[in-house]
Design a protein around this motif. Structure first.
Motif, PDB file in Angstrom:
ATOM      1  N   ALA A   1       0.829  -1.206   0.000  1.00  0.00           N
ATOM      2  CA  ALA A   1       0.000   0.000   0.000  1.00  0.00           C
ATOM      3  C   ALA A   1       0.860   1.250   0.000  1.00  0.00           C
ATOM      4  O   ALA A   1       0.582   2.225  -0.719  1.00  0.00           O
TER       5      ALA A   1
ATOM      6  N   GLU B   1      -5.195  15.886  -1.835  1.00  0.00           N
ATOM      7  CA  GLU B   1      -5.083  14.450  -2.080  1.00  0.00           C
ATOM      8  C   GLU B   1      -3.700  13.960  -1.674  1.00  0.00           C
ATOM      9  O   GLU B   1      -3.554  12.896  -1.080  1.00  0.00           O
TER      10      GLU B   1
ATOM     11  N   LEU C   1       3.897   1.604  -1.094  1.00  0.00           N
ATOM     12  CA  LEU C   1       4.549   1.805  -2.390  1.00  0.00           C
ATOM     13  C   LEU C   1       3.600   2.413  -3.403  1.00  0.00           C
ATOM     14  O   LEU C   1       3.934   3.414  -4.068  1.00  0.00           O
ATOM     15  N   SER C   2       2.409   1.810  -3.478  1.00  0.00           N
ATOM     16  CA  SER C   2       1.438   2.333  -4.447  1.00  0.00           C
ATOM     17  C   SER C   2       1.086   3.775  -4.154  1.00  0.00           C
ATOM     18  O   SER C   2       1.045   4.623  -5.063  1.00  0.00           O
ATOM     19  N   ASN C   3       0.865   4.052  -2.867  1.00  0.00           N
ATOM     20  CA  ASN C   3       0.508   5.416  -2.478  1.00  0.00           C
ATOM     21  C   ASN C   3       1.598   6.412  -2.842  1.00  0.00           C
ATOM     22  O   ASN C   3       1.338   7.473  -3.425  1.00  0.00           O
TER      23      ASN C   3
ATOM     24  N   ARG D   1       3.317  10.684  -9.091  1.00  0.00           N
ATOM     25  CA  ARG D   1       2.684  10.948 -10.375  1.00  0.00           C
ATOM     26  C   ARG D   1       1.771  12.164 -10.330  1.00  0.00           C
ATOM     27  O   ARG D   1       1.778  12.998 -11.249  1.00  0.00           O
ATOM     28  N   PHE D   2       1.019  12.258  -9.216  1.00  0.00           N
ATOM     29  CA  PHE D   2       0.134  13.409  -9.079  1.00  0.00           C
ATOM     30  C   PHE D   2       0.910  14.712  -9.129  1.00  0.00           C
ATOM     31  O   PHE D   2       0.473  15.707  -9.717  1.00  0.00           O
TER      32      PHE D   2
ATOM     33  N   ILE E   1      -2.680  11.105   0.979  1.00  0.00           N
ATOM     34  CA  ILE E   1      -1.806   9.981   0.657  1.00  0.00           C
ATOM     35  C   ILE E   1      -0.715   9.842   1.702  1.00  0.00           C
ATOM     36  O   ILE E   1      -0.428   8.751   2.207  1.00  0.00           O
TER      37      ILE E   1
ATOM     38  N   GLN F   1       4.047   6.172  -5.001  1.00  0.00           N
ATOM     39  CA  GLN F   1       4.246   6.330  -6.444  1.00  0.00           C
ATOM     40  C   GLN F   1       3.092   7.084  -7.085  1.00  0.00           C
ATOM     41  O   GLN F   1       3.292   7.886  -8.008  1.00  0.00           O
ATOM     42  N   ALA F   2       1.898   6.863  -6.538  1.00  0.00           N
ATOM     43  CA  ALA F   2       0.759   7.652  -7.037  1.00  0.00           C
ATOM     44  C   ALA F   2       0.975   9.122  -6.746  1.00  0.00           C
ATOM     45  O   ALA F   2       0.746   9.986  -7.610  1.00  0.00           O
TER      46      ALA F   2
END
Lengths: 222, 710
Positions: B498, B519, B500-502, B508-509, B523, B504-505
C-alpha cells in the motif's frame, strides 16, 4: 477516448486505496471492491477496462473469481497480485489467459505497463467484437440461398459448380452472388473469406479443386 | 504419680484393715465361745441342782409313802389309818396339799383335808388309770387339782399280801415345788429355767401364759428351739442355743439364748429342765474385754498402716528412681540420634531466651554460617544480625516480629540470604516456634527455638528450573511464531504494498500541472498509518520472539485476542479458515502478554491444523471470552475438526507427545504451565456437534482504568 476503468478487488483496505490512487494518477478511473461478491454484483460494464485481482482473499479467491468471470462472459482481462508467491496457482492462471501475475509490493511502472497491455487487449478485443457483431449483422441480412451460395463461394467454387451442386441455374447463382457481395459489403472474394473466418462460417466444398490452396480434404487411408 | 500413690495407699489400708478385722473377729469369737461355755457350765450346775432337788424330793416322798403303804392301818384304811394320815398331813403341810387313799377301783376311800371327796372316782385320771393298770408308783402330770392349784400327784401302790388294794398318794403343790427349786434359778440378768413334761407339756416357765400349753405349739416357728426340745424329750442332757422373736403374737425382736438342759427322772417318767440365758448375759462379761480388744486392734491397725505406707513409699521411690534413670538414658540416646541426624541433614538448632536476650546456636550452625569449627557462637546474639544480607534484613525482621505475636501461635518460617565471612551469599531457612508465658493481655514471648538450614542448593535448583522453564516456553513461542512466518511476511507485505502504491501515485500526481495538494496530504497520512501498521506486526513478532523475564502487568484480554488474530490473519486466510470471536466484556487480568498470546497462538494453530482434512468451506474457529465465575475470565477456542479421540485424551497435555508430523509436541504442556503460573486452569472437551473446544481461565482483577495497561 473515454477513460478506461480499472477494477480493483482486494480485501485489504490500504492496498485497495493505494492501487486506486495509482490508477487515477495514471489517468484512468478506478473502482475498488473488498470482495469477489461485491464485484460480481456490480451492474454490467460496457467500456474498456481491466481487473486487478488479489489472489489470496477470504471466501472466493482471485483465481476462483476469474473462473466465474469467464463463465459469466465477463470479458475483462485480469491481472493477479499476490503477497505470497503462490507459484503453482500462477501457472494455472496464465493458462486460463490472465494478462499477468505480479508480486506485492508492486512497482508502479511494472503494474501500469501490465494495465496498459491489458487495456489494449481489452480494447482490441472489444474492437474485434464490434467487427464481429457488424459482420454478423450483415450475415443476418442474407437469405438462406444467399448464405448457402456464400459458403460455396468462400470454398472457391465456380458459379457453374455451385449451380450444379444446388441444382439451380447458373444465372441465378450469379444473381445471388452479386447480392450477397453487396450485403456483405465486400469487393473481393478474399475479403469475403476473411469476414467469414471472423464469424466462423465454414466453407462448403467437395474438395477436388486445385485452387483450394491448402485445403485438401483429409484422404481416408493410412 | 500421686494417684498411683493414693491407690496403693488405699489398697494397703484395705488389706491391713481386713487383717485387723479378721484378727478381731477370731479373737472375739474365741472369747465369746469361752464365755458361752462358762455360762453353760454355770447353767448346768443350776439345772443339775434343780433336777437333783426335784428328784430327791420325789424320791423322799416315794419312800415315805412306801413306808405308809406297808402299814396295816393304811392298807385297811381303818380309822387309825385315817388318823395316821391326818398326822402325816399336819406334819408335812408345807410340802403337800393333801393325802389320798384310793381303792383298787380308783375311788377315794379317804382324803385329808378334803374329806368330802371320799367316794370320788378318780379312775378317769390318767395317772390313776396307769396306777390301776401297772400297780406301780406313778407321778402325774401337773394338773389343775380340785382345789384349784397346780399340783402333781404321787401315788404309791398298796398291797395286802399280793392283793392290790389301791394306792396311797399325796398331792404336791407344784407351785411350791417350783418356787423352791426352779424360781430360785437366776442366771445373770435374763437366765431362767423352764420345765417340760415327757409328753411335751410346759410344766413351768416364768414367761406368763405358757404354762400348761403344748411346747410344740409354742415353738413350732423356731427351728432351733425345736431341735433342743426334741433332745430334751428324748431325756438327753446337753447344751444348745436357740433364737425366737415372738411370744404368742407379740413381736419382741430377735432374741438369742444359750441353754443347757437335762432330764429329771421321776420313776416311770421324766421331765426335762432347761436353763437358758440371753445373749446379753454372755456379752456383759465380754464388753470390757471387747473394748480392750478393740483398742489393741486399732493400735495394731495404725501401726500396720504406718509401716506398710512407709514400705510402699520406699518401693515407689525405688521404682521411680529406676524409671528416671531409664528415661534419662533414653533421652541421652535420642539426643545423640538427633545430633547425628542434624549432622546428616545439615541443620543447626537455635534457642533464644527473651528474658535474658540471649541466643544459643548448636555447633552445626557454625557450618551454616560459614564460621570455622573453633569459633564460639554458642552465645553469640549478634550472629544473625551480622550475617543477614542487607536486602533481606527488613523482610526477615518483619517476619520475626509478626511471628512473635501470641495471636499467630508464634510460628516462624522464613527464607532469606546470609553472607558468609568470606563474602559468599547463601540461602537460609529458619523454622521455629515461640513459647509464651502469661495469659491474655500479659502474654509475652518467653523463649523461641527452632532449626536453621542451608537451602542454597535447593534455591539454585529452583532458579535453574525457573530458567529452563522460561527457556522452553521461549523455544515454543519461537517455534510457533516461526511456523507462521510465511503468513507474517504476507501481513507485512500488505502495508508495504500500500505504501509503495501510495507513494508512487503521489509522485505521479505531483507531475501534473495542478496537483491536488489535499489528495497528496491524504496519501501521506495513509502512508504513515500503513507504516505504523507494519510496525505493529513487527513489534508483535518481536514480543513473541523476545526472551525475557516473565512480566506481571495488567492486560486487556480482548486486545490480546485481537492482536493474536491479526498476527494470524494471513495464515488463517491461506488455510481458508474463518474466524469468529466474541468477547463478553472488557476483562482485565494480570500476567505476561507475550505468554498469554503464546497460549492463544498455540490453541488457534492447533484448531487450524485439526481441520486440515475438513472441506475448506467448513473450516471455522470460534473464540469466546466469557466470565462464567465471578473471579476468572474464560477463553474458549473451538474448531470443527474431528475432535479428540479417547486414546488421545490422557496424553494431550503430556510433553513430547504429538499427533502431528512435525513439531516437538510440547506446545500444550507449555500452555498448561503458562496458564497455571497465571493462576488459571486449562482443559478441553469434545463439542457434541463436532470438533474440540479448549478452555483456559485466568483470574480477573477489578478494572482500574488509571493503571498501566496493554
Amino acid at each position: 477516448m473515454a477513460s478506461a476503468t480499472i477494477f480493483i478487488v482486494d480485501d485489504d483496505a490500504s492496498v485497495r486505496k493505494g492501487l486506486a490512487r495509482l490508477m487515477r494518477s495514471a489517468g484512468w478511473n478506478a473502482e475498488s471492491f473488498p470482495s469477489a461478491n461485491e464485484f460480481l454484483t456490480r451492474p454490467a460494464f460496457t467500456g474498456t477496462g481491466c481487473a486487478v485481482l488479489d489472489v489470496r482473499m477470504p471466501g472466493i479467491t482471485g483465481p476462483e473469481l476469474y473462473e466465474q468471470m469467464i463463465r459469466h462472459n465477463v470479458s475483462l482481462p485480469v491481472i493477479f497480485l499476490t503477497g505470497h508467491g503462490d507459484v503453482p496457482t500462477s501457472v494455472q492462471e496464465m493458462k486460463l489467459g490472465a494478462v499477468d501475475f505480479l508480486e506485492k509490493p508492486v512497482d508502479d511502472e511494472v503494474l501500469l505497463k501490465s494495465v496498459r497491455l491489458a487495456l489494449e487487449r481489452h480494447s482490441a478485443g472489444r474492437a474485434r467484437e464490434q467487427e464481429r457483431a457488424a459482420i454478423r449483422d450483415r450475415v443476418r441480412q442474407l437469405t438462406r440461398r444467399e448464405r448457402e451460395v456464400m459458403q460455396y463461394v468462400i470454398a472457391g467454387c465456380l458459379n457453374k459448380q455451385i449451380a450444379d451442386q444446388l441444382g439451380i441455374a447458373e444465372r441465378t447463382i450469379k444473381v445471388h452472388r452479386g447480392r450477397l457481395m453487396h450485403k456483405m459489403q465486400v469487393a473481393s472474394v478474399a475479403e469475403l473469406v476473411r469476414l467469414c473466418e471472423i464469424v466462423e462460417i465454414p466453407p462448403t466444398g467437395h474438395g477436388n479443386r486445385a485452387d483450394m490452396a491448402g485445403k485438401r480434404p483429409a484422404a481416408p487411408g493410412p | 504419680m500421686n494417684t498411683r500413690y493414693k491407690r496403693i495407699l488405699i489398697a494397703l489400708a484395705l488389706l491391713v484393715a481386713g487383717a485387723c478385722a479378721f484378727l478381731f473377729d477370731v479373737i472375739y469369737s474365741e472369747a465369746k465361745s469361752a464365755a458361752v461355755e462358762k455360762l453353760n457350765e454355770e447353767q448346768m450346775i443350776h439345772a443339775k441342782q434343780a433336777a437333783q432337788g426335784i428328784q430327791d424330793f420325789f424320791t423322799t416322798w416315794t419312800q415315805r409313802l412306801s413306808v405308809l403303804s406297808k402299814t396295816d392301818e393304811i392298807i385297811d384304811n381303818s380309822a387309825s389309818g385315817n388318823r395316821l394320815i391326818r398326822f402325816f398331813y399336819e406334819a408335812n403341810q408345807a410340802q403337800i396339799t393333801s393325802i389320798t387313799r384310793v381303792d383298787e377301783r380308783g375311788v377315794i376311800i379317804y382324803n385329808f383335808p378334803a374329806t368330802n371327796l371320799v367316794g370320788t372316782d378318780l379312775s378317769a385320771q390318767k395317772h390313776v388309770r396307769e396306777l390301776l393298770r401297772d400297780r406301780k408308783t406313778v407321778i402325774s402330770d401337773v394338773f389343775r387339782a380340785a382345789e384349784g392349784d397346780d399340783a402333781v400327784a404321787l401315788h404309791v401302790p398298796v398291797f395286802k399280801g399280793t392283793e392290790f388294794k389301791g394306792s396311797i398318794g399325796v398331792l404336791i403343790d407344784f407351785n411350791r415345788l417350783a418356787k423352791r427349786y426352779l424360781d430360785v434359778i437366776k442366771v445373770g440378768k435374763t437366765g431362767y429355767a423352764w420345765v417340760i413334761s415327757r409328753e411335751g407339756r410346759i410344766l413351768y416357765t416364768p414367761v406368763p401364759g405358757l404354762t400348761g400349753r403344748s411346747v410344740f405349739e409354742v415353738i413350732k416357728d423356731f427351728p432351733s428351739l425345736v431341735v433342743m426340745v426334741n433332745g430334751m424329750l428324748q431325756g438327753r442332757e446337753g447344751s444348745a442355743q436357740y433364737t425366737y422373736d415372738r411370744i404368742g403374737d407379740r413381736n419382741i425382736g430377735q432374741i438369742r439364748k444359750y441353754a443347757v438342759y437335762m432330764p429329771i427322772s421321776l420313776g416311770n417318767t421324766f421331765w426335762s429342765v432347761a436353763v437358758a440365758s440371753g445373749e446379753s448375759d454372755v456379752f456383759s462379761g465380754l464388753t470390757s474385754f471387747r473394748n480392750r480388744l478393740s483398742l489393741v486392734v486399732t493400735a495394731l491397725f495404725i501401726s500396720g498402716m504406718v509401716f506398710s505406707t512407709l514400705v510402699a513409699k520406699a518401693w515407689l521411690i525405688v521404682t521411680e528412681e529406676e524409671k528416671r534413670k531409664q528415661a534419662e538414658q533414653q533421652l541421652q540416646e535420642s539426643a545423640e540420634r538427633l545430633r547425628q541426624s542434624a549432622k546428616a541433614a545439615e541443620f543447626g538448632a537455635y534457642h533464644y531466651d527473651f528474658t535474658a536476650s540471649r541466643a544459643f546456636f548448636s555447633l552445626e550452625s557454625l557450618a551454616i554460617f560459614g564460621l570455622p569449627a573453633d569459633a564460639t557462637i554458642e552465645l553469640d546474639s549478634d550472629l544473625v544480625p551480622r550475617a543477614l544480607h542487607p536486602e533481606d534484613k527488613p523482610r526477615f525482621w518483619a517476619h520475626l516480629q509478626s511471628a512473635n505475636r501470641p495471636a499467630v501461635a508464634g510460628l516462624a518460617d522464613v527464607e532469606c540470604r546470609i553472607v558468609h565471612p568470606d563474602g559468599q551469599v547463601r540461602w537460609l531457612r529458619a523454622r521455629g516456634r515461640t513459647m509464651f508465658t502469661g495469659d491474655g493481655q500479659d502474654k509475652r514471648p518467653l523463649q523461641a527455638s527452632g532449626i536453621i538450614q542451608d537451602i542454597t542448593r535447593r534455591k539454585q535448583e529452583e532458579e535453574e528450573l525457573h530458567q529452563l522453564r522460561g527457556a522452553s516456553w521461549h523455544a515454543d513461542r519461537v517455534a510457533r511464531t516461526g511456523a507462521i512466518t510465511a503468513s507474517l511476511a504476507h501481513e507485512l507485505n500488505q502495508p508495504l504494498a500500500a505504501i509503495l502504491s501510495n507513494a508512487q501515485a503521489a509522485a505521479r500526481f505531483l507531475e501534473s500541472p495542478n496537483p491536488n495538494l489535499d489528495e497528496i496530504r491524504e496519501i501521506l497520512r495513509d502512508i504513515v498509518l500503513d507504516d505504523k501498521r507494519a510496525g505493529v506486526v513487527i513489534s508483535g513478532l518481536r514480543s513473541m520472539l523476545r526472551r525475557q523475564e516473565t512480566r506481571r502487568e495488567k492486560i486487556r484480554l480482548p486486545n490480546v485476542i485481537r492482536e493474536t488474530l491479526d498476527l494470524l490473519h494471513s495464515e488463517l486466510l491461506g488455510r481458508h479458515v474463518a474466524v469468529r470471536s466474541w468477547c463478553e466484556s472488557d476483562y482485565v487480568v494480570v500476567g505476561d502478554k507475550a505468554q498469554i498470546q503464546q497460549v492463544l497462538l498455540n490453541l488457534i494453530l492447533n484448531a487450524v491444523e485439526a481441520m486440515d482434512n475438513v472441506p475448506a468451506d467448513q473450516r471455522r474457529v470460534e473464540l469466546a471470552l466469557t466470565l462464567p465465575q465471578a473471579h476468572e475470565a474464560q477463553v474458549s477456542v473451538r474448531d470443527f475438526g474431528p475432535g479428540i479421540t479417547e486414546e488421545q485424551k490422557p496424553k494431550l497435555f503430556k510433553a513430547f507427545w504429538t499427533s502431528k508430523t512435525k513439531g516437538m509436541g510440547i506446545g500444550l504442556s507449555i500452555c498448561r504451565s503458562i496458564v497455571e503460573s497465571h493462576g488459571g486452569r486449562i482443559w478441553f472437551a469434545n463439542h457434541r456437534e463436532g470438533g474440540a473446544i479448549f478452555y483456559f481461565t485466568v483470574p480477573v482483577v477489578k478494572d482500574t482504568p488509571k493503571a498501566t495497561e496493554t
